[in-house]
Structures are given as C-alpha cells and as structure tokens.
Design a protein around this motif. Sequence first.
Motif, mmCIF file in Angstrom:
data_model
loop_
_atom_site.group_PDB
_atom_site.id
_atom_site.type_symbol
_atom_site.label_atom_id
_atom_site.label_comp_id
_atom_site.label_asym_id
_atom_site.label_seq_id
_atom_site.Cartn_x
_atom_site.Cartn_y
_atom_site.Cartn_z
ATOM 1 N N LEU A 204 -1.797 -3.532 -4.359
ATOM 2 C CA LEU A 204 -1.550 -2.103 -4.158
ATOM 3 C C LEU A 204 -2.628 -1.263 -4.845
ATOM 4 O O LEU A 204 -3.045 -1.569 -5.967
ATOM 5 N N PRO A 205 -3.078 -0.190 -4.230
ATOM 6 C CA PRO A 205 -4.040 0.711 -4.879
ATOM 7 C C PRO A 205 -3.441 1.304 -6.158
ATOM 8 O O PRO A 205 -2.214 1.473 -6.272
ATOM 9 N N ASP A 206 -4.306 1.640 -7.108
ATOM 10 C CA ASP A 206 -3.843 2.192 -8.391
ATOM 11 C C ASP A 206 -3.065 3.490 -8.207
ATOM 12 O O ASP A 206 -2.204 3.833 -9.028
ATOM 13 N N ALA A 207 -3.356 4.220 -7.142
ATOM 14 C CA ALA A 207 -2.713 5.520 -6.922
ATOM 15 C C ALA A 207 -1.264 5.402 -6.459
ATOM 16 O O ALA A 207 -0.527 6.387 -6.459
ATOM 17 N N ILE A 208 -0.864 4.186 -6.070
ATOM 18 C CA ILE A 208 0.503 3.988 -5.562
ATOM 19 C C ILE A 208 1.321 3.215 -6.585
ATOM 20 O O ILE A 208 0.901 2.162 -7.071
ATOM 21 N N ARG A 209 2.500 3.762 -6.913
ATOM 22 C CA ARG A 209 3.407 3.082 -7.824
ATOM 23 C C ARG A 209 4.580 2.492 -7.048
ATOM 24 O O ARG A 209 5.105 3.119 -6.141
ATOM 25 N N ALA A 235 -0.874 8.435 5.417
ATOM 26 C CA ALA A 235 -1.563 7.341 6.098
ATOM 27 C C ALA A 235 -1.679 6.116 5.195
ATOM 28 O O ALA A 235 -1.483 4.974 5.637
ATOM 29 N N GLU A 236 -1.984 6.348 3.918
ATOM 30 C CA GLU A 236 -2.123 5.241 2.968
ATOM 31 C C GLU A 236 -0.784 4.529 2.745
ATOM 32 O O GLU A 236 -0.700 3.296 2.744
#
Length: 412
Positions: A204-209, A235-236
């Motif tokens: 998972l990208p760092d921006a998503i928790r 979209a992400e």
Amino acid sequence: MRAEIVTIGDEILIGQIIDTNSAFIAKVLNRIGVEIHQITSIEDDRDHILSTLEEAQKRADIVLITGGLGPTKDDITKKCLCEFLNDSLVENKEVLAHVEELFEKYIDTPISDLNRSQALVPSKAEILKNKYGTAPGMWIQHNDTVYVSMPGVPYEMKGLIEDEVIPRIKNRYNRPVILHKTILTLGMGESAIAEKIEPWEDALPDAIRLAYLPSLGKVRLRLSMRGEDIQEMEAEIEAQISELNNYIGDIIKGIEEENSIEEIIGDILRNKKASLSTAESFTGGRLASLFTEHSGSSGFFKGSVVTYATQSKIDILGISEDLLAKHSVVSEAVACEMAKKVKELYKTDYAIATTGNAGPSKGDSNAEVGTVFLAFATPEKVFAREFNFGNSREKVVGKSVNKSLEILLNAL
C-alpha cells in the motif's frame, strides 16, 4: 482543521444514556474534511466545564459542545460560557418569539418564565436556529477558536449540525479532503484475512492507511487518505480495492459507505421484484429491525413474527407439536418449518428463520448454549445451517444476525 467534541451531562458519565451525539458529529465533520482530535464527556459542573473549555482551546480550531442548555437550574452551560468569555446573557427577541410560537402550536402547558429564559444567550453569540426545540444553538468566536454550543437532545442537535453548523464551516474554512472507503467482508476472521492480504497490505502507498474493524461475524477494512484532489484520491483508492479483489474477492460484499448488507439485499430483492419475511426466535426481531430502518423497505419486506416462546411457534406459525417433541425447538427441522410457514403466512418469495439457545440458560431445549439454526426458504428450496457461536448472549445474537444476512445474500 481540527475539532474537539465535548458532551456535558452526568447522565452520560453514570451510564444512564449512551453518547450517540459524538458519533454523529464526528462522522459528518469527517466527511467535510474536519479532523476530530478529541472527544470528551464531562459532568454538569462549573469548574469542570471551564477547565475543559480552556484546554480545548489549546488543541482545536472548533469546539462542538452538546448538553446543558435546558431551562432548569442544573443546565449551566450558557452561564459557564459567559464566564469563560467574559460575557453576559442578553435576551434575543427572535429566540423568544420562536419559543412562544412553539408553545402556542405544540405544547399544552402554559409558557413559564423558565421557558422564556431560553431566549437568554451570550451577547457575543451568533444564534443558530433550532427548529425542533426551545434551546438555540450558539456559534461564538473566541480568539482563534470557535465554540459551538448545541442542545443534547439528539434530533435537535442533528438539525443544528446539518442546517446551521456544516454550512458555516464549509463557507468559512478551507479544509483538506478526508476520504474513507470501508470494504465489507463476510465469512472470514480478521487474522485469516490479514494473513491472506499481507502482500497487498505491504505494498500500500504511504498515503493510504488501512484499519481492520472486526464485528461479530464480519470484518470491515477501512482505507483512509488525506489530500487536496478528490478525483486523484478516489482513483488511487479504487485501484487498491480492485487489487484487493484478487486476494479476497470471494468474501467482499460491498462498500459500507454506499450500502449496508441489508440495503444490498433490499436492492437485489427489489430488482428481482421479490419479497422477504422473517420468523425470529432468539434474535427477537433484530433482522426485521435492520431491514425496516431503511426507507423503501416496504417495497420488498412484507412482515415478521417474533415467536420467542415455544408455544408461540405452535399458535402463530402452526408448527406441529409432534415435530417439536421429536426434534426439539432448537433443531434443523423446526428452523426449516419456521421459514416455510412464515413464507406461506406473508406470501413472500424468500424467508429467514432463527431458532437457538443464546444463553445463559438452555430454555426449552437441551441443545448447548450457543447452538443456533438459521433457515432460509427460497422459491426453489428450504435449507438450514447449524452454528455454535459461543456462550456470550450478545455475541450469539449478533453473529447469528450477520450470518443470516451473509447466507441470504449468497443465496440471492
């Protein structure tokens, strides 16, 4: 933008009522990009209120207060606000006219001076009109913090939040976008899911928790993201949900913010032009309540019977005494007969029936506590599933309700 919620009332602290106000406020503020930093419940006490107002000012841009605005002597919020703000109470003519109008239209008892005192408000307050009650809401700017005071009555507070508070926040503050997507899963436990989706979670990208939210037979997976561009964020998140389907697509039942399980079932039934009824024993009407709390449920849900006692299964559903004697009230045979009979009673296409021992005692059956039978009648067949959900009554009932919805959804 950071917010703090303060609920005032001894009745909350002694467990006499449940604080549903904070949950509602937090949910609607989060939707518009306001981050809830803290939720506090305090007693109807001058020193406690004053110290809380002072401390909240250090943490939050906006402090939302509910409770303590009634006309009686134990309601001291307005006086404490005046003391904290170095202000005084003044009579507001518009509020007074509103109070008098409410009494004239809806209240049989004569208006008293105590009722008229609801029109006394801090002179620095911007009045928020309470359409449903006599206590006005108040919006007060103090230094760099806004204090919003509202009645504790839930339906009055909700009206003020939706009609007065949210529009002001949107108009007066720039806010980031806070996006949540909660994926609803059924049929697998939290640890099993975590093990299965570990590669996806690690990527998972760092921006998503990611947060796991387990609850009595279902697990919700919440993806959260903060930013400025809602379209890019959507979209992400959608891309990540699509990837997640490769790991656990068989147990994903929908996105919770869009529809609950019972709403999804209702949509399918309406599209099929099909109907549903329920016969509940130990679940006591919980299934029927879930369906009927949503508007439009009359389009598919035709009715329910709560045949809690064994005799009511005989008298209302027409279950044979011989069948009960042969198999016991907690059995596959009786559950199937309940589903069949309620389907016939309401002339529906589908039916759910529940019978079991939720505990702590065994009741009219020798089946072990936690043993339940969930039965389903469809246009083609009648079938039942047996489970043992343990010895906690709340857990047995909650898991049975969720499992019933899961099985019906899969059948549909």
